[in-house]
Enzyme design. Structure first.
Site, PDB file in Angstrom:
ATOM      1  N   SER A  40      36.552  49.940  29.103  1.00  0.00           N
ATOM      2  CA  SER A  40      35.087  49.652  29.850  1.00  0.00           C
ATOM      3  C   SER A  40      34.468  50.786  29.698  1.00  0.00           C
ATOM      4  O   SER A  40      33.642  50.671  29.336  1.00  0.00           O
ATOM      5  CB  SER A  40      35.611  49.107  31.006  1.00  0.00           C
ATOM      6  OG  SER A  40      36.975  48.781  31.422  1.00  0.00           O
ATOM      7  N   ARG A  44      30.305  51.485  27.549  1.00  0.00           N
ATOM      8  CA  ARG A  44      29.451  52.378  27.799  1.00  0.00           C
ATOM      9  C   ARG A  44      29.390  53.225  27.143  1.00  0.00           C
ATOM     10  O   ARG A  44      27.588  53.666  27.641  1.00  0.00           O
ATOM     11  CB  ARG A  44      29.993  52.072  29.619  1.00  0.00           C
ATOM     12  CG  ARG A  44      29.837  50.923  30.263  1.00  0.00           C
ATOM     13  CD  ARG A  44      30.725  50.942  31.441  1.00  0.00           C
ATOM     14  NE  ARG A  44      30.938  49.985  32.727  1.00  0.00           N
ATOM     15  CZ  ARG A  44      31.614  48.983  32.610  1.00  0.00           C
ATOM     16  NH1 ARG A  44      32.499  48.827  31.419  1.00  0.00           N
ATOM     17  NH2 ARG A  44      31.568  47.733  33.481  1.00  0.00           N
ATOM     18  N   ASP A 336      42.578  43.101  35.930  1.00  0.00           N
ATOM     19  CA  ASP A 336      43.396  42.817  34.174  1.00  0.00           C
ATOM     20  C   ASP A 336      44.817  43.448  33.823  1.00  0.00           C
ATOM     21  O   ASP A 336      45.547  42.702  33.330  1.00  0.00           O
ATOM     22  CB  ASP A 336      42.710  44.022  33.067  1.00  0.00           C
ATOM     23  CG  ASP A 336      41.292  43.384  33.457  1.00  0.00           C
ATOM     24  OD1 ASP A 336      40.871  42.617  33.656  1.00  0.00           O
ATOM     25  OD2 ASP A 336      40.326  44.873  32.586  1.00  0.00           O
ATOM     26  N   ARG A 367      44.564  32.618  32.197  1.00  0.00           N
ATOM     27  CA  ARG A 367      45.902  33.964  32.319  1.00  0.00           C
ATOM     28  C   ARG A 367      46.880  33.423  33.608  1.00  0.00           C
ATOM     29  O   ARG A 367      48.333  33.717  33.409  1.00  0.00           O
ATOM     30  CB  ARG A 367      44.714  35.128  32.469  1.00  0.00           C
ATOM     31  CG  ARG A 367      45.050  36.157  31.511  1.00  0.00           C
ATOM     32  CD  ARG A 367      43.860  37.376  31.441  1.00  0.00           C
ATOM     33  NE  ARG A 367      43.347  38.087  30.595  1.00  0.00           N
ATOM     34  CZ  ARG A 367      43.724  39.121  30.164  1.00  0.00           C
ATOM     35  NH1 ARG A 367      43.182  40.026  31.095  1.00  0.00           N
ATOM     36  NH2 ARG A 367      42.512  39.391  28.873  1.00  0.00           N
ATOM     37  N   ARG A 409      46.440  40.834  25.967  1.00  0.00           N
ATOM     38  CA  ARG A 409      47.204  41.244  27.397  1.00  0.00           C
ATOM     39  C   ARG A 409      48.127  41.124  27.872  1.00  0.00           C
ATOM     40  O   ARG A 409      49.328  41.044  28.331  1.00  0.00           O
ATOM     41  CB  ARG A 409      46.120  41.475  28.405  1.00  0.00           C
ATOM     42  CG  ARG A 409      44.701  42.534  28.849  1.00  0.00           C
ATOM     43  CD  ARG A 409      44.620  42.936  30.289  1.00  0.00           C
ATOM     44  NE  ARG A 409      43.320  44.230  29.754  1.00  0.00           N
ATOM     45  CZ  ARG A 409      43.530  45.197  28.774  1.00  0.00           C
ATOM     46  NH1 ARG A 409      44.202  45.771  28.302  1.00  0.00           N
ATOM     47  NH2 ARG A 409      41.788  45.239  28.946  1.00  0.00           N
TER      48      ARG A 409
HETATM   49  O1  SPQ Z   1      35.797  42.600  28.399  1.00  0.00           O
HETATM   50  P1  SPQ Z   1      36.649  41.167  28.556  1.00  0.00           P
HETATM   51  O2  SPQ Z   1      37.312  40.684  27.186  1.00  0.00           O
HETATM   52  O3  SPQ Z   1      35.464  40.825  29.610  1.00  0.00           O
HETATM   53  O4  SPQ Z   1      37.782  42.068  28.905  1.00  0.00           O
HETATM   54  C1  SPQ Z   1      38.731  42.564  30.195  1.00  0.00           C
HETATM   55  C2  SPQ Z   1      40.308  42.613  29.603  1.00  0.00           C
HETATM   56  O5  SPQ Z   1      41.258  41.992  29.681  1.00  0.00           O
HETATM   57  O6  SPQ Z   1      40.607  43.015  29.024  1.00  0.00           O
HETATM   58  C3  SPQ Z   1      38.467  41.891  30.833  1.00  0.00           C
HETATM   59  F1  SPQ Z   1      39.176  39.761  30.220  1.00  0.00           F
HETATM   60  O7  SPQ Z   1      38.016  43.293  31.274  1.00  0.00           O
HETATM   61  C4  SPQ Z   1      37.100  43.198  31.576  1.00  0.00           C
HETATM   62  C5  SPQ Z   1      37.218  42.949  33.125  1.00  0.00           C
HETATM   63  O8  SPQ Z   1      38.452  42.085  33.917  1.00  0.00           O
HETATM   64  C6  SPQ Z   1      36.349  44.216  31.755  1.00  0.00           C
HETATM   65  C7  SPQ Z   1      35.565  44.606  32.240  1.00  0.00           C
HETATM   66  C8  SPQ Z   1      34.508  45.676  32.346  1.00  0.00           C
HETATM   67  O9  SPQ Z   1      34.369  46.644  30.950  1.00  0.00           O
HETATM   68  O10 SPQ Z   1      33.195  45.697  32.128  1.00  0.00           O
HETATM   69  C9  SPQ Z   1      35.456  44.419  33.829  1.00  0.00           C
HETATM   70  C10 SPQ Z   1      36.380  42.904  34.470  1.00  0.00           C
HETATM   71  O11 SPQ Z   1      35.679  42.136  33.507  1.00  0.00           O
HETATM   72  P2  SPQ Z   1      35.131  41.616  35.172  1.00  0.00           P
HETATM   73  O12 SPQ Z   1      34.361  39.740  35.128  1.00  0.00           O
HETATM   74  O13 SPQ Z   1      35.637  41.430  36.614  1.00  0.00           O
HETATM   75  O14 SPQ Z   1      33.280  42.160  35.368  1.00  0.00           O
END
Ligand code: SPQ
Length: 449
Positions: A40, A44, A336, A367, A409
């Site tokens: 994350s 960013r 996650d 999942r 994951r």
């Molecule tokens: O980026 P992506 O594909 O959505 O990745 C995931 C992961 O498991 O690596 C979700 F499948 O992480 C997201 C996380 O679930 C990463 C993230 C972020 O960097 O802002 C936020 C989370 O998603 P969300 O939908 O809750 O905002």
């Protein structure tokens, strides 16, 4: 004690099988592990570096497929990004509102974070036209959660299924600020709207029902954006016409990657592992709280703050886990990690209940369904709930043919389950790990004794 035999086999279609043969005498896990950078934060850092003025230096970037997708997209939008490595990546920003119109489709690959955060920036670039897409998984994930609030800000976005599925086309506009009450606790929704608010005159606010990860807020502040946070209501306000300035970013290790070792070290008898340099931002540490509820033996050592994010080394020793209930506001802080928590619950005494996690159905795979199906193939007792799982622990797992469903994951969680399953487990499409943890298999080989 014999070590496990761990083999990666590449198939004709380039997909990989990870084969884990556990010796009949069992195994244990020992060692100090360094984990890859936080996904994350890596996204960013690249994005804010690209829209800032001046140069951003990033240390510890995750070299996974997802940040690579972000880097490619922002290069196509005009940012200069040096070759990706963990030591030092330099991003020469183009300044807010200065994206060039790319000649081709922006491809976010498998990454929900890339496409959703980028949409906020693209929609607020008046006079420019963009198209965005992703892989099979991303093209089936819902974009309505960001398209709807962006449309409320007057964004123009088109796509399949009433403009809610990628590929999406975006005609950038001068947007108007809104106060968005998000129905879900999602850092991607929150960040998308805040990023759209940066280049929008006035104040844009997002309120969420529970606090999701706050890396965008921390980094936006560090880059010079005017941001106010109301923790009482989980609201964040950004002031538009912002100017961001390049910064030095140090990316801590990803607690979502550390989670595999914390569970592995807990469930494999006789194990002791130290996972170094783990980001322990409180909006991400739900996994530590859940494992504590399950009776895990985990200690934080050498706690410190690195570039605005709390960091610690985390020691885990094996212990008999017990069941617990995981639900409510903790869910966004461990969303996650639920696949690997399901593995922990399989080896815990009693029945673990996971609720309020329907979001898991719209991740890289569903999942809930996939974890239930794959763990049950190994002899676990997992029942799907509409918004979670019920897992009765204590059944002996047996090696089986299982499948990641191309979800990083899931693949890594099944590999950890295999360490405690008798016989041989084959994880199909294990290459998915490269999305967030390219050297997962080599670390697995290193720690198995
Ligand atoms: O980026 P992506 O594909 O959505 O990745 C995931 C992961 O498991 O690596 C979700 F499948 O992480 C997201 C996380 O679930 C990463 C993230 C972020 O960097 O802002 C936020 C989370 O998603 P969300 O939908 O809750 O905002």
């Amino acid at each position: 004690m014999l070590a496990a035999i761990i083999t990666l086999q590449t198939q004709e279609n380039a997909s990989q099988n990870l084969i884990i043969q556990r010796p009949p005498s069992g195994l244990s896990l020992q060692g100090r592990i360094s984990i890859p950078g936080d996904k994350s934060i890596s996204h960013r850092a690249l994005m804010l570096g690209a829209i800032a003025e001046g140069e951003t230096e990033i240390q510890g970037l995750l070299l996974g497929e997802d940040p690579r997708s972000t880097a490619h997209c922002f290069q196509a939008l005009g940012a200069e990004i040096s070759e990706l490595n963990t030591q030092l990546v330099r991003v020469k920003g183009i300044g807010l509102g200065n994206f060039q119109e790319p000649m081709d489709v922006l491809n976010a690959g498998n990454s929900g974070t890339t496409i959703r955060l980028m949409l906020g920036l693209l929609a607020s670039h008046p006079g420019r036209f963009f198209t965005v897409t992703g892989d099979d998984s991303l093209r089936s994930r819902p974009m309505s959660r960001v398209v709807k609030p962006l449309q409320q800000m007057s964004a123009e976005i088109w796509g399949r299924n009433s403009n809610t599925l990628a590929p999406l086309a975006v005609q950038g506009q001068a947007l108007k600020p809104i106060h968005y009450h998000s129905p879900i606790a999602s850092a991607q929704v929150k960040s998308c709207i805040l990023l759209a608010g940066l280049n929008t005159e006035g104040k844009t606010t997002v309120t969420e029902p529970a606090l999701s990860r706050d890396h965008s807020e921390r980094m936006l502040k560090a880059f010079g954006a005017e941001l106010s946070i109301d923790p009482e209501t989980n609201s964040v306000t950004v002031t538009g016409n912002a100017k961001l300035y390049g910064q030095k970013v140090v990316v801590p290790g990803d607690i979502s990657s550390a989670a595999f070792w914390l569970v592995a070290g807990s469930i494999v008898p006789g194990s002791e592992l130290v996972v170094e340099n783990v980001g322990v931002n409180p909006t991400r540490t739900g996994i530590l709280e859940a494992l504590a509820m399950m009776g895990a033996d985990i200690q934080l050592e050498n706690q410190r703050e690195v570039a605005g994010e709390p960091v610690a080394d985390v020691r885990v020793r094996s212990s008999q886990l017990k069941s617990c209930t995981i639900a409510g506001d903790i869910i966004p802080r461990l969303i996650d990690e639920i696949p690997i928590l399901a593995v922990a619950a399989t080896f815990a005494q009693g029945t673990t209940i996971i609720r309020d996690a329907a979001e898991l159905r719209v991740k890289e795979s569903d999942r809930i369904t996939v974890m239930a199906q794959q763990l049950n193939k190994m002899g676990a007792k997992v029942t799907e709930l509409p918004d979670g799982m019920e897992i009765t622990g204590g059944t002996a797992l047996v090696g089986a043919e299982v499948d990641s469903h191309t979800d990083h994951r899931i693949g890594m969680s099944l590999a950890i389950a295999a360490l405690n399953a008798s016989g041989t487990t084959t994880i199909h499409r294990a290459e998915a790990a490269a999305i967030s943890y390219p050297n997962f298999t080599s670390t697995l080989k290193e720690v198995c004794r």
